[in-house]
Structures are given as C-alpha cells and as structure tokens.
Design an enzyme around this catalytic site. Structure first.
Site, mmCIF file in Angstrom:
data_model
loop_
_atom_site.group_PDB
_atom_site.id
_atom_site.type_symbol
_atom_site.label_atom_id
_atom_site.label_comp_id
_atom_site.label_asym_id
_atom_site.label_seq_id
_atom_site.Cartn_x
_atom_site.Cartn_y
_atom_site.Cartn_z
ATOM 1 N N ARG A 94 0.810 -1.249 0.082
ATOM 2 C CA ARG A 94 0.056 0.115 0.023
ATOM 3 C C ARG A 94 0.858 1.327 -0.064
ATOM 4 O O ARG A 94 1.605 1.391 0.882
ATOM 5 C CB ARG A 94 -0.901 -0.126 1.255
ATOM 6 C CG ARG A 94 -1.687 1.138 1.387
ATOM 7 C CD ARG A 94 -2.914 1.184 0.519
ATOM 8 N NE ARG A 94 -3.524 2.543 0.611
ATOM 9 C CZ ARG A 94 -3.591 3.728 0.090
ATOM 10 N NH1 ARG A 94 -2.618 3.677 -0.838
ATOM 11 N NH2 ARG A 94 -4.270 4.791 0.300
ATOM 12 N N HIS A 97 1.624 7.338 1.728
ATOM 13 C CA HIS A 97 0.507 8.106 1.373
ATOM 14 C C HIS A 97 0.024 8.941 2.659
ATOM 15 O O HIS A 97 0.715 8.433 3.769
ATOM 16 C CB HIS A 97 -0.974 7.281 0.792
ATOM 17 C CG HIS A 97 -1.337 6.452 1.979
ATOM 18 N ND1 HIS A 97 -0.778 5.358 2.102
ATOM 19 C CD2 HIS A 97 -2.315 6.282 2.859
ATOM 20 C CE1 HIS A 97 -1.231 4.530 3.057
ATOM 21 N NE2 HIS A 97 -2.309 5.439 3.642
ATOM 22 N N HIS A 99 -3.440 10.902 5.008
ATOM 23 C CA HIS A 99 -4.716 10.950 4.905
ATOM 24 C C HIS A 99 -4.999 12.407 5.483
ATOM 25 O O HIS A 99 -4.824 12.810 6.516
ATOM 26 C CB HIS A 99 -5.741 10.364 5.786
ATOM 27 C CG HIS A 99 -5.346 8.890 5.331
ATOM 28 N ND1 HIS A 99 -5.856 8.099 4.278
ATOM 29 C CD2 HIS A 99 -4.414 7.888 6.028
ATOM 30 C CE1 HIS A 99 -5.482 6.972 4.152
ATOM 31 N NE2 HIS A 99 -4.564 6.813 5.128
ATOM 32 N N GLU A 104 -5.581 7.093 11.320
ATOM 33 C CA GLU A 104 -5.862 5.859 10.978
ATOM 34 C C GLU A 104 -5.438 4.850 12.002
ATOM 35 O O GLU A 104 -4.560 4.795 12.419
ATOM 36 C CB GLU A 104 -4.994 5.313 9.710
ATOM 37 C CG GLU A 104 -4.895 3.880 9.473
ATOM 38 C CD GLU A 104 -4.231 3.623 7.839
ATOM 39 O OE1 GLU A 104 -4.283 4.604 7.172
ATOM 40 O OE2 GLU A 104 -3.405 2.662 7.666
ATOM 41 N N HIS A 143 2.593 7.368 5.544
ATOM 42 C CA HIS A 143 2.896 5.889 5.980
ATOM 43 C C HIS A 143 2.797 4.976 4.895
ATOM 44 O O HIS A 143 2.246 5.528 3.748
ATOM 45 C CB HIS A 143 1.882 5.648 6.915
ATOM 46 C CG HIS A 143 0.567 5.437 6.860
ATOM 47 N ND1 HIS A 143 0.086 6.967 6.922
ATOM 48 C CD2 HIS A 143 -0.412 5.043 6.383
ATOM 49 C CE1 HIS A 143 -1.278 6.737 6.701
ATOM 50 N NE2 HIS A 143 -1.521 5.636 6.265
ATOM 51 N N GLU A 166 -14.094 9.969 0.662
ATOM 52 C CA GLU A 166 -14.369 10.812 -0.475
ATOM 53 C C GLU A 166 -13.394 11.812 -0.994
ATOM 54 O O GLU A 166 -13.132 12.199 -2.404
ATOM 55 C CB GLU A 166 -15.795 11.792 0.100
ATOM 56 C CG GLU A 166 -17.081 10.961 0.026
ATOM 57 C CD GLU A 166 -18.033 11.961 -0.089
ATOM 58 O OE1 GLU A 166 -18.563 12.660 0.817
ATOM 59 O OE2 GLU A 166 -18.406 12.079 -1.314
HETATM 60 MN MN MN Z 1 -3.466 4.903 5.281
#
Ligand code: MN
Ligand code: MN
Length: 384
Positions: A94, A97, A99, A104, A143, A166
């Site tokens: 993953r 990135h 947020h 998280e 992360h 979104e």
């Molecule tokens: Mn994440």
C-alpha cells in the site's frame, strides 16, 4: 479585546441565538422538535440499520492485494468513523500516502506486515506487525504498509471521519505524477530524466518483493525514531475477564500515540452478553471477526433497532446511543471495536441503577422498593 470587537462577538452570538430559536420553531414529523445536531441518518421516526455487510461487498482488486470500504456513502449511520478491510499479498505494498482529514487505526487479523511512518518532527519508524497487533497513525502523517508473508496479510483499518474516503487520501505517485519533471529534478537534485519512468497517476497498491528481515539491533545512529511507537500488541495483553466473556481495551492510556481513537477486542461466550451501556464521548465502530451476534440500539423517542451480525459485518453505534450485544451462536462471538476518542468512557445501565436509592427506583418504575433488592450492586460488563 477592544469594546468594538467584544460587541461584534456578542452581536454574532445573538444572531446565533435567533437562528437556534427559529430552528426550535420548526417542528418535525409528529409535532416533535428536530433533533438538531443529531446526524441526519438517525433523526427520522424510525432508526436505520446499524449493520453493513462489508465482508460481502465487492473488493477493489490490485496486483498486490485488495480492499473494500464502509463509509458514510454506503453506510449512512457511520458519519464519524469509516472502515476499510484490506489484504496484502507477500510483498504487496500500500503505497506511501497520508490522510488529510482522518487518523488511521488498524487491527491485524491475520498474517504479517511492515509499516513505515514519518511525523512532522522528521521522526520515522519501521515496524513489523502480526495478528493481534494495532497501529495508529495520527492525521496527516505519512505511512506505507507492506505484506511480509508467508501468506496474505489481512487487516481492518478504521478512520475517525466517516467521509474520509471521498477526499483526502494523498498518494505519493499521484502527487509526483502531477509535478513537472524539472521541478522534481530541482527538488531532489537529480537529472529530470530520472522521472520519465515514474508513474503519472496514483498506483495505490502495487506488487513488490518481500523485504529482508529488520535488523534486530540497529547500528548506533541509524534510527531517528520518536518517543512514541506506532505499535500496540493488543491480543497479547491480558484481558479483563467476566462471566460472559472478555474485553481488551487500548486507549491513549495504554497507547499514548493514539490520542484520537480507542480500540477494543471483545469476546462474548455463547449465551453471554455485553450489558446495556452507552458511550458519552464517542461513536462506536465494530467489525465482527467470528461467530453470530445480535445488537440492539436504543435511539430515544421510543426508537430501538435490532440487527443480526456475523463474521465480516460492520456495526455502528452513534455517540450516546444505548446498546447491548448478545451472542446468538454456539461459538464465541469476537469483534473489533473502534471509538473516535482517545479516552475510553462507558456507562453501565446496571451501575446506574445500583447508584440510585431503592425508594427513587420505586417511584421511577412504579413498583415496590423491595423489587431492587436482588439487583446487582455494581456494573456487570458481560453477564452470562
Ligand atoms: Mn493509510
Ligand atoms: Mn459499546
């Protein structure tokens, strides 16, 4: 503060009071006043479902793994918390990135993975996780997550914003793909041609190779880790044991980095129950791991709603709503809980009754005071 600015503040406050008063005047269905700040999804005459079948939802599949999500878009009551079930193949990554609008929190269900993080002080941490471990990334911190094998790594992610998906997930490939190569050349002090092979859009989840084991004893000066770790071994903790099951809670008290979220692992024995209670300071998000259960949510105004749950389902309880969970199966019922507050608060209905004089209870319920002699004198978090 000057007189003028103080008057402005009072003027603004008075305007707000006028708005509130006019809002009070507008009565909803059945002549009831509107619920005001209560979320739209639970302000109607009947309560909506508090269950979402995440396990049965379609996954978005990538070379390195898959993910599926429960957000306010497909699960309207979940306004304050969203969740993602994700699986990474060995080496599946993953990508890097952050947020913008949510922290998280995660619980590893099976397999092993490695996370890398960076915080605003420039501290970084690289840590390995296995089944039963929890991580927490503060809102906005960078992360990545990578499957370590053997086998796939499955985990449930919870975000303290029901709208998180979104907008607001910022991926490194998405950003670099939208910066001119000459700017990247200047930024990284390398030739512009370096970036011709870089992706031009977000890769999200890619197939990588399994990284080598972490050095058990890092060389002196090789780490720049902060004081607070991102990992908490929840399943490894001794649970609070009760006749009807057990509970492990991880709040900011046990896991200081986790300032905005609390998690828990709840096991209810066959025939057992999580007693009638409510959380004054947080919404509750649930992921059912094993077994069969039934939750009833009380939403005031004569409204109660019962939903049946099994493995793969998500449950939700808005802040302050009364609820209880029963094990309706023949095996243990296991679920992961996440709350959007780093302080864990729960009020037991049994403790509340026990805290009041029998005479008051007699008047309240219209029954003889002796009725309450046999009631428990303290909370019973999980009765049989
Ligand atoms: Mn994440
Ligand atoms: Mn609860």
């Amino acid at each position: 503060m000057s007189d003028i600015s103080r008057r402005d503040v009072f003027g603004a406050a008075a305007g707000g009071a006028v708005l509130a008063a006019s809002g009070q005047a507008a009565l909803g269905a059945g002549g009831q006043p509107p619920f005001g700040p209560m979320p739209q999804a639970v302000s109607g005459k009947d309560l909506p479902s508090f269950r979402y079948a995440l396990g049965a939802a379609l996954a978005t599949t990538h070379e390195g793994g898959w993910s599926k999500e429960a957000t306010v878009l497909n699960f309207p009551v979940s306004e304050k918390l969203a969740g993602v079930l994700m699986q990474l193949a060995p080496g599946g990554l993953r990508e890097l990135h952050w947020h913008a609008n949510a922290a998280e929190w995660a619980y590893v269900i099976e397999g092993r993975c490695r996370v890398t993080t960076i915080d605003p002080q420039g501290h970084s941490e690289i840590a390995d996780f296995e089944a039963g471990d929890v991580w927490y990334f503060p809102r906005g911190h960078g992360h990545s997550i990578q499957g370590l094998g053997p086998g796939d790594c499955l985990f449930i992610l919870v975000f303290d914003n029901g709208y998180f998906s979104e907008f607001g997930t910022f991926s490194i490939t998405d950003w670099l793909g939208h910066v001119p190569d000459d700017v990247l050349a200047k930024n990284f002090n390398v030739a512009a041609s370096t970036f011709s092979a870089f992706p031009k859009q977000e890769v999200y989840l890619v197939k990588g190779t399994v990284p080598p084991a972490l050095q058990e004893k890092p060389a002196p000066g090789s780490l720049n880790a902060g004081a607070l770790t991102h990992r908490f071994r929840l399943l490894a903790q001794k649970p609070e044991a009760y006749p009807g099951g057990s509970l492990r809670v991880v709040s900011s008290r046990e896991f200081p980095l986790s300032t905005t979220m609390t998690g828990a692992l709840l096991r209810i024995r066959p025939g057992g129950m999580r007693e009638l209670h409510w959380h004054p300071n947080a919404d509750e998000w649930q992921y059912y791991l094993k077994g069969k259960g039934r939750m009833t949510v009380f939403g005031s105004g004569g409204r109660a709603r019962t939903d049946e749950f099994s493995a793969g389902d998500v449950g939700y309880v808005p802040q302050g709503f009364g609820h209880y969970i029963e094990n309706t199966g023949t095996d243990d019922l296991e679920l992961v809980l996440a709350f959007n507050n780093g302080i864990y608060e729960s009020i037991s209905l049994t403790a509340w009754v026990a805290a009041n004089p029998d005479l008051l209870l007699s008047a309240n319920f219209g029954v003889p005071p002796a009725t309450f002699a046999a009631f428990p004198r303290s909370e019973t978090p999980m009765p049989e």
